[in-house]
Design a protein around this motif. Sequence first.
Motif, PDB file in Angstrom:
ATOM      1  N   TYR A  58      50.596  45.615  63.105  1.00 38.61           N
ATOM      2  CA  TYR A  58      50.135  46.537  62.079  1.00 38.61           C
ATOM      3  C   TYR A  58      50.503  46.079  60.663  1.00 38.61           C
ATOM      4  N   ASP A  59      51.637  45.413  60.508  1.00 36.01           N
ATOM      5  CA  ASP A  59      52.005  44.888  59.189  1.00 36.01           C
ATOM      6  C   ASP A  59      51.000  43.829  58.735  1.00 36.01           C
ATOM      7  N   LEU A  60      50.598  42.954  59.652  1.00 37.34           N
ATOM      8  CA  LEU A  60      49.616  41.913  59.325  1.00 37.34           C
ATOM      9  C   LEU A  60      48.263  42.533  59.005  1.00 37.34           C
ATOM     10  N   ILE A  61      47.858  43.535  59.749  1.00 37.04           N
ATOM     11  CA  ILE A  61      46.584  44.223  59.485  1.00 37.04           C
ATOM     12  C   ILE A  61      46.592  44.804  58.075  1.00 37.04           C
ATOM     13  N   ALA A  62      47.638  45.534  57.748  1.00 36.55           N
ATOM     14  CA  ALA A  62      47.719  46.175  56.429  1.00 36.55           C
ATOM     15  C   ALA A  62      47.774  45.140  55.313  1.00 36.55           C
ATOM     16  N   ARG A  63      48.570  44.084  55.502  1.00 38.04           N
ATOM     17  CA  ARG A  63      48.715  43.047  54.467  1.00 38.04           C
ATOM     18  C   ARG A  63      47.378  42.360  54.193  1.00 38.04           C
ATOM     19  N   GLU A  64      46.652  42.007  55.242  1.00 39.51           N
ATOM     20  CA  GLU A  64      45.385  41.293  55.060  1.00 39.51           C
ATOM     21  C   GLU A  64      44.301  42.211  54.510  1.00 39.51           C
ATOM     22  N   ALA A  65      44.313  43.478  54.907  1.00 42.35           N
ATOM     23  CA  ALA A  65      43.352  44.431  54.348  1.00 42.35           C
ATOM     24  C   ALA A  65      43.611  44.638  52.859  1.00 42.35           C
ATOM     25  N   ARG A  66      44.885  44.686  52.462  1.00 42.01           N
ATOM     26  CA  ARG A  66      45.219  44.805  51.033  1.00 42.01           C
ATOM     27  C   ARG A  66      44.760  43.560  50.277  1.00 42.01           C
ATOM     28  N   ALA A  67      44.945  42.389  50.880  1.00 40.23           N
ATOM     29  CA  ALA A  67      44.516  41.138  50.230  1.00 40.23           C
ATOM     30  C   ALA A  67      43.002  41.131  50.040  1.00 40.23           C
ATOM     31  N   LEU A  68      42.265  41.578  51.043  1.00 38.10           N
ATOM     32  CA  LEU A  68      40.805  41.640  50.924  1.00 38.10           C
ATOM     33  C   LEU A  68      40.387  42.625  49.832  1.00 38.10           C
ATOM     34  N   ARG A  69      41.032  43.775  49.791  1.00 32.07           N
ATOM     35  CA  ARG A  69      40.711  44.761  48.749  1.00 32.07           C
ATOM     36  C   ARG A  69      40.980  44.185  47.366  1.00 32.07           C
ATOM     37  N   THR A  70      42.090  43.477  47.223  1.00 31.26           N
ATOM     38  CA  THR A  70      42.437  42.872  45.937  1.00 31.26           C
ATOM     39  C   THR A  70      41.388  41.845  45.507  1.00 31.26           C
ATOM     40  N   ILE A  71      40.935  41.033  46.447  1.00 26.29           N
ATOM     41  CA  ILE A  71      39.878  40.058  46.139  1.00 26.29           C
ATOM     42  C   ILE A  71      38.639  40.781  45.621  1.00 26.29           C
ATOM     43  N   SER A  72      38.309  41.908  46.243  1.00 24.60           N
ATOM     44  CA  SER A  72      37.094  42.637  45.862  1.00 24.60           C
ATOM     45  C   SER A  72      37.211  43.311  44.496  1.00 24.60           C
ATOM     46  N   GLU A  73      38.393  43.335  43.931  1.00 23.19           N
ATOM     47  CA  GLU A  73      38.599  43.959  42.625  1.00 23.19           C
ATOM     48  C   GLU A  73      38.568  42.950  41.482  1.00 23.19           C
ATOM     49  N   THR A  74      38.343  41.680  41.785  1.00 21.80           N
ATOM     50  CA  THR A  74      38.327  40.650  40.752  1.00 21.80           C
ATOM     51  C   THR A  74      36.934  40.488  40.151  1.00 21.80           C
ATOM     52  N   ALA A  75      36.885  39.903  38.974  1.00 25.69           N
ATOM     53  CA  ALA A  75      35.612  39.657  38.292  1.00 25.69           C
ATOM     54  C   ALA A  75      34.724  38.718  39.091  1.00 25.69           C
ATOM     55  N   ASP A  76      35.301  37.741  39.772  1.00 27.18           N
ATOM     56  CA  ASP A  76      34.510  36.784  40.543  1.00 27.18           C
ATOM     57  C   ASP A  76      33.713  37.456  41.657  1.00 27.18           C
ATOM     58  N   TRP A  77      34.162  38.605  42.109  1.00 28.73           N
ATOM     59  CA  TRP A  77      33.506  39.325  43.194  1.00 28.73           C
ATOM     60  C   TRP A  77      32.125  39.836  42.767  1.00 28.73           C
ATOM     61  N   GLN A  78      31.963  40.148  41.499  1.00 29.25           N
ATOM     62  CA  GLN A  78      30.731  40.764  41.000  1.00 29.25           C
ATOM     63  C   GLN A  78      29.653  39.700  40.808  1.00 29.25           C
ATOM     64  N   VAL A  79      28.896  39.401  41.860  1.00 24.91           N
ATOM     65  CA  VAL A  79      27.925  38.314  41.792  1.00 24.91           C
ATOM     66  C   VAL A  79      26.494  38.775  41.566  1.00 24.91           C
ATOM     67  N   LEU A  80      26.201  40.067  41.707  1.00 24.64           N
ATOM     68  CA  LEU A  80      24.837  40.555  41.512  1.00 24.64           C
ATOM     69  C   LEU A  80      24.826  41.846  40.705  1.00 24.64           C
TER      70      LEU A  80
END
Length: 140
Positions: A58-80
């Motif tokens: 569960y720690d790995l699940i939460a950590r990786e889900a947080r990392a994915l959410r963080t990636i989605s909050e960056t400017a590079d994510w906005q491609v369209l």
Amino acid sequence: MPQIRATSVPGRKRTYSLACAAVLAGVAAAQKPGVAQFMRPKLVHSQRLLEGLSLENYDLIAREARALRTISETADWQVLPSIEYVRYSGDFQRLCNELIRHANNKNLDGASLAYLQLTLNCVECHKHVRQYRDKEVKGR
């Protein structure tokens, strides 16, 4: 619409400017190396998230889900600049939050379902991006 945050990471402003220029000019029929390079960590975190589900870590699940959410909050994510893309991005962040919640509650079934929904969301979003860019190229 998701917020774009400025950072002081070297090269970030240049990368953001180039990404905006490509979208605005409609010059993105194929995925550029920069976008592919940006998406690589997303794939790695997704694979680790699946590992966490498989091992009931569960720690790995939460950590990786947080990392994915963080990636989605960056400017590079906005491609369209499309409403559909904004919806896919919002759903992605919501599903990351669900994964975190289920991991915190040690709910493997809930986390597994959220992961499946997240994966389907990614596939549909990538399909949308390809179709959008194909239309742009044909519309020239």
